[in-house]
Design a protein around this motif. Structure first.
Motif, PDB file in Angstrom:
ATOM      1  N   SER A   5     -15.718 -24.675  -0.866  1.00  0.00           N
ATOM      2  CA  SER A   5     -16.502 -24.639   0.359  1.00  0.00           C
ATOM      3  C   SER A   5     -15.997 -25.760   1.261  1.00  0.00           C
ATOM      4  O   SER A   5     -15.932 -26.919   0.855  1.00  0.00           O
ATOM      5  CB  SER A   5     -17.995 -24.834   0.051  1.00  0.00           C
ATOM      6  OG  SER A   5     -18.773 -24.697   1.229  1.00  0.00           O
ATOM      7  N   THR A  41     -19.677 -25.360   4.544  1.00  0.00           N
ATOM      8  CA  THR A  41     -20.749 -26.341   4.378  1.00  0.00           C
ATOM      9  C   THR A  41     -20.945 -27.121   5.669  1.00  0.00           C
ATOM     10  O   THR A  41     -19.969 -27.488   6.335  1.00  0.00           O
ATOM     11  CB  THR A  41     -20.428 -27.317   3.230  1.00  0.00           C
ATOM     12  OG1 THR A  41     -20.459 -26.608   1.979  1.00  0.00           O
ATOM     13  CG2 THR A  41     -21.419 -28.468   3.169  1.00  0.00           C
ATOM     14  N   ASN A  68     -23.685 -23.040   3.171  1.00  0.00           N
ATOM     15  CA  ASN A  68     -24.367 -24.118   2.456  1.00  0.00           C
ATOM     16  C   ASN A  68     -24.784 -25.185   3.457  1.00  0.00           C
ATOM     17  O   ASN A  68     -23.946 -25.710   4.193  1.00  0.00           O
ATOM     18  CB  ASN A  68     -23.420 -24.715   1.403  1.00  0.00           C
ATOM     19  CG  ASN A  68     -23.994 -25.955   0.732  1.00  0.00           C
ATOM     20  OD1 ASN A  68     -25.164 -25.986   0.359  1.00  0.00           O
ATOM     21  ND2 ASN A  68     -23.162 -26.968   0.563  1.00  0.00           N
ATOM     22  N   GLN A  88     -27.270 -21.240   0.279  1.00  0.00           N
ATOM     23  CA  GLN A  88     -27.551 -22.405  -0.559  1.00  0.00           C
ATOM     24  C   GLN A  88     -27.997 -23.580   0.298  1.00  0.00           C
ATOM     25  O   GLN A  88     -27.494 -23.792   1.404  1.00  0.00           O
ATOM     26  CB  GLN A  88     -26.298 -22.811  -1.344  1.00  0.00           C
ATOM     27  CG  GLN A  88     -26.455 -24.050  -2.216  1.00  0.00           C
ATOM     28  CD  GLN A  88     -25.218 -24.294  -3.045  1.00  0.00           C
ATOM     29  OE1 GLN A  88     -25.121 -23.813  -4.175  1.00  0.00           O
ATOM     30  NE2 GLN A  88     -24.257 -25.024  -2.510  1.00  0.00           N
ATOM     31  N   THR A  90     -28.398 -27.727  -0.186  1.00  0.00           N
ATOM     32  CA  THR A  90     -28.117 -28.873  -1.048  1.00  0.00           C
ATOM     33  C   THR A  90     -28.932 -30.057  -0.562  1.00  0.00           C
ATOM     34  O   THR A  90     -28.729 -30.552   0.549  1.00  0.00           O
ATOM     35  CB  THR A  90     -26.622 -29.219  -1.032  1.00  0.00           C
ATOM     36  OG1 THR A  90     -25.869 -28.088  -1.482  1.00  0.00           O
ATOM     37  CG2 THR A  90     -26.338 -30.405  -1.950  1.00  0.00           C
ATOM     38  N   SER A 218     -17.476 -28.911  -2.564  1.00  0.00           N
ATOM     39  CA  SER A 218     -17.631 -29.026  -1.120  1.00  0.00           C
ATOM     40  C   SER A 218     -16.747 -30.174  -0.655  1.00  0.00           C
ATOM     41  O   SER A 218     -16.966 -31.320  -1.032  1.00  0.00           O
ATOM     42  CB  SER A 218     -19.103 -29.296  -0.772  1.00  0.00           C
ATOM     43  OG  SER A 218     -19.245 -29.524   0.612  1.00  0.00           O
TER      44      SER A 218
END
Length: 246
Positions: A5, A41, A68, A88, A90, A218
């Motif tokens: 990512s 991300t 993300n 997602q 985080t 990431s």
């Protein structure tokens, strides 16, 4: 397979330095995916010094791989995430004025807070990952809070990488008994594993080799720096090769 990512924050930093829309983050995200990235991300901060909240809204219909969104779960951040509904989320425990993320959650001290936040995110159908230091004793707290994954904070690993590969005792104390054991604890607890922070072409393969269950990395700062020399398409392929061992 470990997914790559690409964190596009640094592209936003470059854009914001001059105003306007160069580079165009929408095109950056599309190009990263076209060149082989398996996720995008972003990490919006309250001062919007790189990714802006509007960027997140604009990117949602564009990203076709995995979206993300990292960040500290403030009310404003959670409102944004629940509106966008990325693949997602985080959760990172950094304060608003932090230059960059530099530690993971204390899943014991913040258990009640994390459980409440995670429950709201999962009710919205969002997979939740918790940014975690490489401490095996914190894994149970991540599991009981309801997380789906942990993201290993790899800053200390990157800082100590040359010594880890050269010094057997140091490697055991500062990599095997920390990162490898934390990953093993997470797997045993039914948690999947991501990793991020200061990973680069030098240290990525070693991490993947010793934590083969790694689901996703990431990577932003180092990848963007490498792209200045190698070009973005070639750089993404170089990082993917490190993850596959080719």
């Amino acid at each position: 397979m470990t997914r790559l990512s690409v964190n596009i924050n640094k592209f936003a930093t470059l854009r914001n330095a001059r105003g306007g829309n160069l580079p165009d983050l929408i095109e950056v995200a599309r190009d990263c995916e076209r060149f082989g990235a398996e996720g995008i991300t972003v990490h919006p901060r309250p001062d919007e010094r790189h990714i802006r909240y509007q960027d997140v809204l604009d990117l949602k219909p564009v990203v076709t791989t995995e979206f993300n969104i990292e960040g500290y779960p403030s009310r404003e951040y959670l409102d944004l995430v629940l509106k966008v509904k990325p693949d997602q989320c985080t959760l990172v425990p950094d304060p608003p004025d932090a230059l960059t993320s530099n530690t993971g959650w204390d899943t014991i001290a913040h258990q009640d807070f994390l459980r409440e936040v995670i429950a709201a995110l999962k009710t919205a159908g969002i997979r939740v990952s918790i940014f975690l230091n490489a401490e095996p004793g914190l894994v149970a707290g991540a599991r009981s809070a309801g997380a789906d994954r942990i993201e290993l904070y790899t800053g200390p690993y990157a800082h100590d990488y040359t010594r880890i590969i050269a010094d057997e005792k140091f490697r055991k104390d500062n990599f095997e008994d920390t990162f490898v054991k934390t990953a093993a604890e997470a797997t045993a607890a039914g948690l999947e594993i991501n990793a991020g922070h200061d990973l680069n072409l030098l240290n990525l393969r070693y991490l993947k080799t010793h934590i083969p269950q790694l689901k996703e990395t990431s990577i932003g700062h180092a990848l963007v720096c490498d792209a200045l020399y190698y070009g973005l398409e070639n750089t993404i392929q170089l990082y993917k090769r490190e993850l596959t061992g080719n």
